[in-house]
Design a protein around this motif. Sequence first.
Motif, mmCIF file in Angstrom:
data_model
loop_
_atom_site.group_PDB
_atom_site.id
_atom_site.type_symbol
_atom_site.label_atom_id
_atom_site.label_comp_id
_atom_site.label_asym_id
_atom_site.label_seq_id
_atom_site.Cartn_x
_atom_site.Cartn_y
_atom_site.Cartn_z
ATOM 1 N N PRO A 3 0.815 -1.224 0.000
ATOM 2 C CA PRO A 3 0.000 0.000 0.000
ATOM 3 C C PRO A 3 0.847 1.272 0.000
ATOM 4 O O PRO A 3 0.435 2.299 -0.536
ATOM 5 N N ALA A 4 2.044 1.202 0.580
ATOM 6 C CA ALA A 4 2.884 2.399 0.697
ATOM 7 C C ALA A 4 3.474 2.820 -0.640
ATOM 8 O O ALA A 4 3.620 4.008 -0.925
ATOM 9 N N GLY A 28 18.091 13.650 0.778
ATOM 10 C CA GLY A 28 17.086 13.747 -0.272
ATOM 11 C C GLY A 28 16.321 12.469 -0.540
ATOM 12 O O GLY A 28 15.405 12.468 -1.368
ATOM 13 N N VAL A 29 16.672 11.379 0.138
ATOM 14 C CA VAL A 29 15.957 10.111 -0.057
ATOM 15 C C VAL A 29 14.748 10.073 0.868
ATOM 16 O O VAL A 29 14.879 10.178 2.092
ATOM 17 N N ALA A 30 13.569 9.929 0.299
ATOM 18 C CA ALA A 30 12.337 9.925 1.093
ATOM 19 C C ALA A 30 12.000 8.515 1.572
ATOM 20 O O ALA A 30 12.362 7.516 0.930
ATOM 21 N N VAL A 31 11.321 8.442 2.698
ATOM 22 C CA VAL A 31 10.802 7.171 3.198
ATOM 23 C C VAL A 31 9.684 6.720 2.274
ATOM 24 O O VAL A 31 8.898 7.541 1.777
ATOM 25 N N ALA A 32 9.615 5.425 1.999
ATOM 26 C CA ALA A 32 8.583 4.889 1.103
ATOM 27 C C ALA A 32 7.195 5.302 1.587
ATOM 28 O O ALA A 32 6.847 5.107 2.757
ATOM 29 N N GLY A 33 6.418 5.896 0.683
ATOM 30 C CA GLY A 33 5.070 6.322 1.029
ATOM 31 C C GLY A 33 4.992 7.679 1.690
ATOM 32 O O GLY A 33 3.900 8.155 1.985
ATOM 33 N N LYS A 34 6.153 8.330 1.940
ATOM 34 C CA LYS A 34 6.181 9.651 2.571
ATOM 35 C C LYS A 34 7.066 10.562 1.712
ATOM 36 O O LYS A 34 8.255 10.741 1.992
ATOM 37 N N HIS A 60 12.787 12.679 4.834
ATOM 38 C CA HIS A 60 14.212 12.689 4.537
ATOM 39 C C HIS A 60 14.907 11.496 5.193
ATOM 40 O O HIS A 60 14.354 10.873 6.102
ATOM 41 N N PHE A 61 16.130 11.207 4.743
ATOM 42 C CA PHE A 61 16.939 10.104 5.264
ATOM 43 C C PHE A 61 16.148 8.794 5.265
ATOM 44 O O PHE A 61 16.136 8.049 6.235
ATOM 45 N N GLY A 62 15.509 8.509 4.129
ATOM 46 C CA GLY A 62 14.669 7.316 4.037
ATOM 47 C C GLY A 62 15.389 6.074 3.562
ATOM 48 O O GLY A 62 14.768 5.028 3.408
ATOM 49 N N GLY A 63 16.690 6.160 3.316
ATOM 50 C CA GLY A 63 17.428 4.992 2.854
ATOM 51 C C GLY A 63 18.844 5.355 2.490
ATOM 52 O O GLY A 63 19.271 6.513 2.640
ATOM 53 N N SER A 64 19.582 4.394 1.974
ATOM 54 C CA SER A 64 20.998 4.625 1.656
ATOM 55 C C SER A 64 21.299 4.405 0.181
ATOM 56 O O SER A 64 22.456 4.303 -0.203
#
Length: 552
Positions: A241-242, A470-476, A480-484
């Motif tokens: 869903p995300a 600049g990396v967004a969290v999945a679904g958001k 910021h800092f949503g991954g590497s």
Amino acid sequence: MILNAAGTHVNAVSLTVFLLLFVLVTVVGFLAARWRRASDALHLDEWGLGGRGFGTVVSWFLLGGDLYTAYTFIAVPALIYGVGAAGFYAVPYTILAWPLVFMFLPRLWSVARSRGYVTLADFARGRYGSRWLALAVALTGILATMPYIALQLVGIQAVLDTMHLGGSSGLAKDLPLLIAFAVLAAYTYSSGLRAPALIAFVKDTLVYVVVIVAVIYIPIRLGGYGSVFHSAAQALAKTSPATGKPRGSLVPGPSAQWAYATLAVGSAMALFMYPHSATGVLSAKDRNTVRRNLALLPAYSLMLGLLSLLGFMAIAAGVGKGVTGYNAQLAVPQLFEQMFPSWFAGVAFAAIGIGALVPAAIMSIAAANLFTRNVYREFVKPDATPAQETAVAKVVSLLVKLGALGFVLGIDKQFSINLQLLGGIWILQTFPAVVGGLVLRGHSSRWFHPWGLLLGWAAGMAYGTWTAYGVAVAGKPHSHFGGSSASIPVIGQIGYIGVTAFVLNLAVAVVATLVLRAVRAPRNQDETVAADYTLQSPPEAAQLPVIEPSIS
């Protein structure tokens, strides 16, 4: 069953086994303060490196307990639970690491023992004659270690939550974690590196037993591995869903291969740049001990491969199924609670909990060593005595753990995980300074200019941090800092940010060095000599205690 403060049932058998094993390691931790302690107990070598006298057996358990943490126990299967095969990157990266580090870790041990270095930043200071480069290496190590310690506490908290310990909110909810933290802080303060070295025997034994039993017993209950993989494939193929895309797959697709490969390679390069990894190596009694351990440590990679399968088993067992916003970090503890008899679930919970204490202790000691040697003594009190250094290191180790506890209690757990991913990007930027000084142009000559390395480090840190931001969290989309992982410039493929930042770092360092050498920019003297890099054992080795598993 008994009721806790929140009115939730607690399994008395699991809790009793867990507490008995926890008390056992606490006693061992305090006994370690008297374990073959030298007369010069106030020297930082004694508290922070265990007297530099650990033999092959102790070093193997210490490094294994140091590198294969409770968070590994939880996070690797949790990642596989969430996305499938992409989580297996941890297996090839630990395999890649051993031949890579075999090239430079024995040399690091030799020069550190010859010159009395306690940290990687000490080596950078001596090799390049630059206190500022040493400061950059030290601060990067401390910065990268803090969220790593926090995630060990997250691992403990995952077990405590699964066991339903604590109240529903406030102090009652956090009290079990606070007690575990206080115990960890107390025996680390009193025993230094000897405490996690001894506890590692208990920790690794429990982990091996639990993993071997789990990969045999749980699939039998789930209908065999064929059924496990079939269930996992079906669940991972469903739309998330995300993201609006399939949750994952059993085999990484073509678009994920660059990300998988670069993450594995970058993680392998970064592994022994972490301060706690170097601390485990520098505590060995001689160069051959380091070499033997690098040959034997891949046994842990086999264990990690088996451990990873728990993520698929959690899917097949229906752990978290139908729960909105389910926390995948709980998948392994809840799998154990669901599938194991109560008494063995207690053993498994203890393996995870104790598996957090060992690396958390080593990490806090390593960070304290960095601050004491490369900040306090270098910039605050150059004439500090060994006793003063040790006293400062003990206090700093407590402050570091308090900071990590603040991460866990005051910040969203997902943000702590994201910071640890950022820490991996950061610590990789110290690779050119450390490894370049150990392997380039022979033993006694330097190629890189220290200011070139500093410029490269700054470029890599800036690029890596900004790109990760600049990396967004999945679904958001606005987070910021949503991954590497992010797009690699020029190539256009998604890859590990740490490797891209490292390539930029290296390019800047090389160009800057060529320019600085062309204009004959001055550089300080290298205090190391060729013989330092080939030392097999110190002259006084016959008088040093060889620390092996005995507390008699």
